[in-house]
Design a protein around this motif. Sequence first.
Motif, PDB file in Angstrom:
ATOM      1  N   LEU A   1      40.828  -0.215 -32.131  1.00 49.85           N
ATOM      2  CA  LEU A   1      41.264   1.171 -31.956  1.00 49.85           C
ATOM      3  C   LEU A   1      41.187   1.936 -33.278  1.00 49.85           C
ATOM      4  O   LEU A   1      40.861   3.127 -33.295  1.00 49.85           O
ATOM      5  N   ALA A   2      41.484   1.246 -34.379  1.00 48.05           N
ATOM      6  CA  ALA A   2      41.375   1.884 -35.700  1.00 48.05           C
ATOM      7  C   ALA A   2      39.926   2.256 -35.995  1.00 48.05           C
ATOM      8  O   ALA A   2      39.631   3.354 -36.483  1.00 48.05           O
TER       9      ALA A   2
ATOM     10  N   SER B   1      50.984   9.450 -34.246  1.00 45.99           N
ATOM     11  CA  SER B   1      50.488   8.299 -34.997  1.00 45.99           C
ATOM     12  C   SER B   1      51.351   8.033 -36.226  1.00 45.99           C
ATOM     13  O   SER B   1      51.502   6.879 -36.647  1.00 45.99           O
TER      14      SER B   1
ATOM     15  N   TYR C   1      38.592  -4.054 -41.273  1.00 47.28           N
ATOM     16  CA  TYR C   1      38.591  -5.038 -40.188  1.00 47.28           C
ATOM     17  C   TYR C   1      37.782  -6.264 -40.604  1.00 47.28           C
ATOM     18  O   TYR C   1      38.195  -7.417 -40.376  1.00 47.28           O
TER      19      TYR C   1
ATOM     20  N   LEU D   1      49.311  -1.416 -37.739  1.00 47.97           N
ATOM     21  CA  LEU D   1      49.832  -2.235 -36.649  1.00 47.97           C
ATOM     22  C   LEU D   1      49.050  -3.547 -36.554  1.00 47.97           C
ATOM     23  O   LEU D   1      49.636  -4.619 -36.335  1.00 47.97           O
ATOM     24  N   GLY D   2      47.744  -3.470 -36.723  1.00 47.72           N
ATOM     25  CA  GLY D   2      46.918  -4.673 -36.717  1.00 47.72           C
ATOM     26  C   GLY D   2      47.283  -5.626 -37.840  1.00 47.72           C
ATOM     27  O   GLY D   2      47.260  -6.854 -37.665  1.00 47.72           O
TER      28      GLY D   2
ATOM     29  N   PHE E   1      46.927   2.514 -36.410  1.00 45.34           N
ATOM     30  CA  PHE E   1      46.479   1.326 -35.669  1.00 45.34           C
ATOM     31  C   PHE E   1      46.118   0.177 -36.614  1.00 45.34           C
ATOM     32  O   PHE E   1      46.366  -0.994 -36.305  1.00 45.34           O
TER      33      PHE E   1
ATOM     34  N   LEU F   1      54.058   5.779 -35.132  1.00 48.18           N
ATOM     35  CA  LEU F   1      53.562   4.411 -35.002  1.00 48.18           C
ATOM     36  C   LEU F   1      53.381   3.775 -36.379  1.00 48.18           C
ATOM     37  O   LEU F   1      53.675   2.583 -36.566  1.00 48.18           O
TER      38      LEU F   1
ATOM     39  N   SER G   1      55.252   0.401 -37.696  1.00 49.30           N
ATOM     40  CA  SER G   1      54.441  -0.729 -38.149  1.00 49.30           C
ATOM     41  C   SER G   1      54.861  -1.175 -39.543  1.00 49.30           C
ATOM     42  O   SER G   1      54.963  -2.381 -39.824  1.00 49.30           O
TER      43      SER G   1
ATOM     44  N   SER H   1      44.206  -3.719 -31.955  1.00 49.82           N
ATOM     45  CA  SER H   1      44.653  -2.670 -32.876  1.00 49.82           C
ATOM     46  C   SER H   1      43.550  -2.280 -33.850  1.00 49.82           C
ATOM     47  O   SER H   1      43.317  -1.092 -34.114  1.00 49.82           O
TER      48      SER H   1
ATOM     49  N   LEU I   1      46.292  -8.951 -29.843  1.00 49.63           N
ATOM     50  CA  LEU I   1      46.942  -7.702 -30.247  1.00 49.63           C
ATOM     51  C   LEU I   1      46.377  -7.188 -31.571  1.00 49.63           C
ATOM     52  O   LEU I   1      46.158  -5.977 -31.726  1.00 49.63           O
TER      53      LEU I   1
END
Length: 201
Positions: free
Chosen positions: A160-161, A80, A172, A133-134, A130, A83, A87, A157, A153
Motif C-alpha cells: 500500500l505504501a 494518514s 520495501y 505500519l509495515g 503505511f 495512522l 504506528s 502495508s 500484514l
Amino acid sequence: MRKFSIIFIFCSVLLLTYITLKSYLLSFTHDESISYQIILCNKGWYGDPNNHLLNSLFMFFASKIFGYSELALRLPNIFSGVLFAISIFLIAQNTSKPLLALLLFLLLLFNPFLTDFFALARGYGIGTAFFTLGMFFSIALFKKENWIYHSYLASGSFILAVLSNYSFLIGYAGVFLSVVAYLASEGKFKNPGKSNYLVKF
C-alpha cells in the motif's frame, strides 16, 4: 505505560490539529494541482509519475463525499497522520525503557520533514503512514511472533505504501533484504517448508 498513553493521545491531538489547520489555511501547491487534474479525469496525467495512485483514488472518493475544497481533498492524508501516530506508538512500545520509548515517539511524531506530508494532497503522507505500519509488523517478525500472520500484514502495508508513492519501493526492498538475511542467519533456507515464509513476505 498509562502516562505514556496519555502523552500519546495529547501529542496526537496536537499533530492532528496542526495538520488540519494547515490543510485548511494553505492553498494548493503545484504538485497538488496536478493531483487535482488527475481526479478530474484529465487523462494526460494518468501515466505521469506525479500520479500517486492510492492518493488519487482516495482524493477522488473524498471529492465525491466532501466536495473539492483544499481541506476535503487533503482529508486522506490527514487521516494518514492518525495512522502514522498510532504506528509510531506501537513501535515505541517495543522498547522496555519508557523514557527511550517516549523520546522515539516524540522525535518521529514531530519531525517537520514528515508531518508536512500529512497536510498535502499527495501520496507521501499516505505512503509514510503505511510504511511505518509495515515496520511495526516487521519488528514483530524479528520477535518471532506469529510469523505467517505478521508477514502478510507487513507485506500488505508495504505494498500500500508503494502504491501511494513508488519511491517507497526502495524501503520495501531494504526490509525484504533484511528478512532474507534474518532467515539465512536462522538457517530457515535449509528447511524448504520454512523458507516459504519469504514468499509470503
